[in-house]
Design a protein around this motif. Structure first.
Motif, mmCIF file in Angstrom:
data_model
loop_
_atom_site.group_PDB
_atom_site.id
_atom_site.type_symbol
_atom_site.label_atom_id
_atom_site.label_comp_id
_atom_site.label_asym_id
_atom_site.label_seq_id
_atom_site.Cartn_x
_atom_site.Cartn_y
_atom_site.Cartn_z
ATOM 1 N N ALA A 1 -4.756 6.496 -17.980
ATOM 2 C CA ALA A 1 -4.318 5.179 -18.438
ATOM 3 C C ALA A 1 -2.879 4.909 -18.010
ATOM 4 O O ALA A 1 -2.533 3.791 -17.597
ATOM 5 C CB ALA A 1 -4.452 5.083 -19.952
ATOM 6 N N HIS A 2 -2.034 5.938 -18.108
ATOM 7 C CA HIS A 2 -0.644 5.779 -17.671
ATOM 8 C C HIS A 2 -0.578 5.504 -16.177
ATOM 9 O O HIS A 2 0.237 4.673 -15.727
ATOM 10 C CB HIS A 2 0.153 7.031 -18.018
ATOM 11 N N GLN A 3 -1.435 6.162 -15.404
ATOM 12 C CA GLN A 3 -1.448 5.923 -13.965
ATOM 13 C C GLN A 3 -1.828 4.476 -13.656
ATOM 14 O O GLN A 3 -1.278 3.854 -12.740
ATOM 15 C CB GLN A 3 -2.424 6.879 -13.279
ATOM 16 N N CYS A 4 -2.744 3.910 -14.433
ATOM 17 C CA CYS A 4 -3.096 2.487 -14.292
ATOM 18 C C CYS A 4 -1.860 1.617 -14.434
ATOM 19 O O CYS A 4 -1.619 0.709 -13.631
ATOM 20 C CB CYS A 4 -4.107 2.081 -15.373
ATOM 21 N N ARG A 5 -1.097 1.887 -15.484
ATOM 22 C CA ARG A 5 0.100 1.087 -15.745
ATOM 23 C C ARG A 5 1.123 1.248 -14.624
ATOM 24 O O ARG A 5 1.767 0.275 -14.207
ATOM 25 C CB ARG A 5 0.711 1.476 -17.088
ATOM 26 N N VAL A 6 1.278 2.473 -14.136
ATOM 27 C CA VAL A 6 2.241 2.729 -13.068
ATOM 28 C C VAL A 6 1.824 1.996 -11.797
ATOM 29 O O VAL A 6 2.662 1.364 -11.126
ATOM 30 C CB VAL A 6 2.383 4.242 -12.813
ATOM 31 N N PHE A 7 0.546 2.076 -11.444
ATOM 32 C CA PHE A 7 0.068 1.349 -10.268
ATOM 33 C C PHE A 7 0.333 -0.150 -10.409
ATOM 34 O O PHE A 7 0.827 -0.803 -9.488
ATOM 35 C CB PHE A 7 -1.440 1.569 -10.067
ATOM 36 N N LEU B 1 0.825 -1.213 0.000
ATOM 37 C CA LEU B 1 0.000 0.000 0.000
ATOM 38 C C LEU B 1 0.856 1.259 0.000
ATOM 39 O O LEU B 1 0.541 2.234 -0.694
ATOM 40 C CB LEU B 1 -0.944 -0.009 1.207
ATOM 41 N N ASN B 2 1.948 1.254 0.760
ATOM 42 C CA ASN B 2 2.835 2.423 0.772
ATOM 43 C C ASN B 2 3.438 2.677 -0.602
ATOM 44 O O ASN B 2 3.566 3.825 -1.041
ATOM 45 C CB ASN B 2 3.953 2.227 1.799
ATOM 46 N N ASN B 3 3.815 1.609 -1.289
ATOM 47 C CA ASN B 3 4.395 1.761 -2.622
ATOM 48 C C ASN B 3 3.355 2.261 -3.622
ATOM 49 O O ASN B 3 3.683 3.036 -4.535
ATOM 50 C CB ASN B 3 5.016 0.448 -3.086
ATOM 51 N N PHE C 1 2.907 -2.535 -8.308
ATOM 52 C CA PHE C 1 2.384 -3.685 -7.566
ATOM 53 C C PHE C 1 3.160 -4.960 -7.912
ATOM 54 O O PHE C 1 3.584 -5.703 -7.016
ATOM 55 C CB PHE C 1 0.895 -3.856 -7.886
ATOM 56 N N ILE C 2 3.364 -5.231 -9.195
ATOM 57 C CA ILE C 2 4.062 -6.444 -9.622
ATOM 58 C C ILE C 2 5.504 -6.447 -9.129
ATOM 59 O O ILE C 2 6.016 -7.461 -8.628
ATOM 60 C CB ILE C 2 4.020 -6.584 -11.155
ATOM 61 N N ILE C 3 6.187 -5.318 -9.260
ATOM 62 C CA ILE C 3 7.577 -5.221 -8.812
ATOM 63 C C ILE C 3 7.673 -5.457 -7.314
ATOM 64 O O ILE C 3 8.563 -6.175 -6.828
ATOM 65 C CB ILE C 3 8.170 -3.847 -9.186
ATOM 66 N N GLU C 4 6.740 -4.889 -6.550
ATOM 67 C CA GLU C 4 6.758 -5.066 -5.098
ATOM 68 C C GLU C 4 6.496 -6.520 -4.717
ATOM 69 O O GLU C 4 7.121 -7.044 -3.790
ATOM 70 C CB GLU C 4 5.733 -4.140 -4.443
ATOM 71 N N LEU C 5 5.594 -7.197 -5.426
ATOM 72 C CA LEU C 5 5.359 -8.614 -5.162
ATOM 73 C C LEU C 5 6.624 -9.427 -5.363
ATOM 74 O O LEU C 5 6.946 -10.323 -4.576
ATOM 75 C CB LEU C 5 4.255 -9.160 -6.073
ATOM 76 N N LYS C 6 7.333 -9.136 -6.447
ATOM 77 C CA LYS C 6 8.572 -9.862 -6.728
ATOM 78 C C LYS C 6 9.593 -9.633 -5.615
ATOM 79 O O LYS C 6 10.249 -10.571 -5.147
ATOM 80 C CB LYS C 6 9.148 -9.412 -8.073
ATOM 81 N N ALA D 1 3.390 5.707 -5.784
ATOM 82 C CA ALA D 1 3.266 5.637 -7.246
ATOM 83 C C ALA D 1 2.172 6.554 -7.781
ATOM 84 O O ALA D 1 1.850 6.516 -8.962
ATOM 85 C CB ALA D 1 2.981 4.193 -7.670
ATOM 86 N N ASN D 2 1.597 7.375 -6.919
ATOM 87 C CA ASN D 2 0.551 8.316 -7.299
ATOM 88 C C ASN D 2 1.165 9.458 -8.108
ATOM 89 O O ASN D 2 1.689 10.422 -7.557
ATOM 90 C CB ASN D 2 -0.120 8.833 -6.021
ATOM 91 N N MET D 3 1.109 9.345 -9.425
ATOM 92 C CA MET D 3 1.737 10.315 -10.325
ATOM 93 C C MET D 3 0.849 11.528 -10.611
ATOM 94 O O MET D 3 1.311 12.521 -11.153
ATOM 95 C CB MET D 3 2.084 9.637 -11.659
ATOM 96 N N LEU D 4 -0.439 11.427 -10.279
ATOM 97 C CA LEU D 4 -1.396 12.464 -10.671
ATOM 98 C C LEU D 4 -1.814 13.364 -9.507
ATOM 99 O O LEU D 4 -2.769 14.112 -9.606
ATOM 100 C CB LEU D 4 -2.640 11.808 -11.290
ATOM 101 N N ASN D 5 -1.086 13.273 -8.408
ATOM 102 C CA ASN D 5 -1.356 14.117 -7.238
ATOM 103 C C ASN D 5 -2.766 13.925 -6.698
ATOM 104 O O ASN D 5 -3.438 14.895 -6.301
ATOM 105 C CB ASN D 5 -1.106 15.597 -7.566
#
Length: 206
Positions: free
Chosen positions: A75-81, A39-41, A85-90, A45-49
């Protein structure tokens, strides 16, 4: 802070799927490390303030008023989120030594709800809270018949707000699908959704 007049608002809610199973199958020590880390990550990752209204155990309730981002930025924010998430899981899977925890962490998924409507902002304690029917709708949209474990959902009101763009071209990684639900006291709510799973192949982990 007295309740303000209703104001147009974009609501964004990243929500962890598989949360209950994960909490039950793992020790409290593991859960206390994994869930806050994810959740912190996502907050970082909130790019849109977006502003944070609530952190609800397995979800973050973001909102944005006044000038809203473009649909391309959304749409870009979706990808960033999802990438975050995937990177943090790894990373967490490598960090956790317990075999069961390392396996069950892969059962966690991410869904992202977007809804546009009107809310009133009021201060309760030291937090600014959103109040209104559209806040309820955003939460109800978490319960839906979407067949995917990981997806982005855009309510009809979001697509209506961004009616001057080609949604399919912007959300190009998978087909956009449509569904609707009927919720008690609210009625019919239509929404569009797109599978996030194809984005896994685009995530680069350093």
């Amino acid at each position: 802070m007295e309740p303000a007049k209703p104001t147009p608002c974009l609501i964004c809610m990243p929500d962890l799927t598989g949360f209950t199973r994960f909490m039950i199958e793992n020790s409290l020590e593991v859960s206390q490390h994994v869930i806050p880390s994810i959740l912190n990550n996502l907050i970082e990752a909130n790019m849109l303030n977006f502003k944070v209204s609530e952190i609800e155990g397995d979800a973050i309730l973001f909102y944005k008023t006044k000038e809203l981002p473009s649909f391309e930025a959304l749409a870009h924010q979706c990808r960033v989120f999802f990438n975050t998430f995937i990177i943090e899981l790894k990373k967490l899977g490598i960090f956790i030594d317990e075999q069961i925890a390392a396996q069950t962490i892969q059962n966690l998924g991410l869904k992202i709800i977007f809804h546009y409507g009107e809310v009133s902002l009021t201060r309760i304690g030291n937090r600014v809270k959103m109040i209104g029917q559209d806040v309820i709708i955003a939460h109800r949209l978490l319960k839906n018949p979407i067949p995917y474990d990981e997806y982005a959902l855009f309510s009809e009101k979001v697509f209506q707000y961004y009616n001057n763009v080609n949604h399919a071209d912007t959300l190009s990684w998978a087909p956009i699908e449509y569904a609707e639900c009927h919720y008690d006291y609210i009625g019919r709510v239509g929404f569009y959704f797109i599978d996030l799973a194809p984005l896994q192949n685009t995530v680069k982990i350093n």
